[in-house]
Scaffold this active site. Structure first.
Site, mmCIF file in Angstrom:
data_model
loop_
_atom_site.group_PDB
_atom_site.id
_atom_site.type_symbol
_atom_site.label_atom_id
_atom_site.label_comp_id
_atom_site.label_asym_id
_atom_site.label_seq_id
_atom_site.Cartn_x
_atom_site.Cartn_y
_atom_site.Cartn_z
ATOM 1 N N ARG A 1 49.463 22.189 56.489
ATOM 2 C CA ARG A 1 50.878 22.031 56.142
ATOM 3 C C ARG A 1 51.783 22.680 57.192
ATOM 4 N NH1 ARG A 1 52.128 23.849 50.289
ATOM 5 N NH2 ARG A 1 54.181 23.059 50.867
ATOM 6 N N ASP B 1 65.144 8.359 43.024
ATOM 7 C CA ASP B 1 64.656 8.182 41.653
ATOM 8 C C ASP B 1 65.545 8.917 40.652
ATOM 9 O OD1 ASP B 1 61.102 8.427 42.551
ATOM 10 O OD2 ASP B 1 62.576 6.791 42.720
ATOM 11 N N HIS C 1 60.881 29.740 46.640
ATOM 12 C CA HIS C 1 59.415 29.637 46.575
ATOM 13 C C HIS C 1 58.744 30.167 47.839
ATOM 14 C CE1 HIS C 1 59.974 26.164 43.468
ATOM 15 N NE2 HIS C 1 60.229 27.330 42.962
#
Ligand code: APR
Length: 244
Positions: free
Chosen positions: A68, A211, A117
């Site tokens: 990542r 969305d 986070h």
């Protein structure tokens, strides 16, 4: 939708913060978590993003984070990141509250970025707690601290508490300001509560997401668009001295 968006930004008069999720970095080539090609469709979070998983197999977890890191460090900010940096510089936005562990907001020029986070460009020692900045994935995994203890990615894993200072700051900012919510499925708490907190305190909520999400119902404006595509034509307008 651009005139409506600009009108709401104008009405906020600088009293607005952004809340971003993985979707804002999707157009920079960084996969989201829950979308169709989301990471959690391919990998099991309980094997890669929990303290238990790390205790059981630190090498596996680190190999995944190294992958990542590679993606993040080779990615570039897209027009959505750039637009937020311009808005901050021009006094149209107070801060960016992000759930993302990437550093694309900072690389786009945003100064006031609150990472709820954690950050993938930092490692933390399990022994002495030292935090080390990284600009490339560790060559040897798991990396070891000068004190001899193992380092872990300085991110928040499932089942772990968010950093207190950052969460308190995010809550008070959303109490006093409207929120521009970009690219989050708004299902992971406590971050997902922030737009509702802002609304409950009489502030506006603007959403940019291809969305529908749990935020869509409370939004004053909800734009069904990819963030990179929506903000591209806005960059020159946001830069203009004449705006707002
Ligand atoms: N532009 C805007 N939004 C997008 C784009 C895009 N180009 N592409 C996808 N999206 C939207 C998706 O429709 C979805 O609603 O971004 C959202 C991404 O949702 P998630 O993958 O669930 O990411 P996020 O909301 O940031 O996840 C929250 O969960 O896995 C944990 O810690 C991790 O911070 C993460 C948290």
């Amino acid at each position: 939708m651009i005139p409506e968006f600009l009108e709401l930004v104008r009405r906020c008069n600088g009293n607005i913060v952004a809340l971003t999720g993985a979707g804002i970095s999707a157009d920079s080539g960084i996969p989201t978590f829950r979308g169709k090609d989301g990471l959690w469709n391919k990998y099991r979070p309980e094997e890669l993003a929990t303290p238990q998983a790390f205790a059981k197999n630190p090498r596996l977890v680190w190999e995944w984070y190294a992958w990542r890191m590679e993606k993040v460090f080779s990615a570039r900010p897209n027009p959505a990141h750039l637009a937020l940096a311009i808005m901050e510089r021009r006094g149209l936005l107070k801060a960016v509250i992000t759930q993302n562990v990437d550093n694309l907001h900072e690389r786009a020029g945003s100064r006031n970025v609150i990472h709820l986070h954690g950050r993938i460009d930092e490692m933390r020692c399990l022994g002495c707690g030292r935090i080390v900045k990284v600009a490339e994935p560790p060559k040897v995994v798991p990396p070891v601290c000068e004190c001899g203890e193992m380092m872990r990615p300085n991110v928040v894993w499932f089942g772990e508490a968010l950093p207190e200072r950052e969460l308190e700051l995010a809550m008070s900012l959303c109490e006093e300001n409207s929120v521009l919510v970009i690219g989050t499925s708004a299902v992971v708490y406590p971050a997902a509560y922030l737009p509702h907190h802002a609304k409950r305190n009489g502030n506006m909520v603007i959403e940019i997401n291809p969305d529908v999400t749990p935020v869509t119902d409370i939004a004053d404006l909800s734009v069904r668009e990819r963030a990179g595509k929506f903000f591209e034509p806005l960059l020159p307008i946001l830069e203009e001295e004449g705006f707002p």
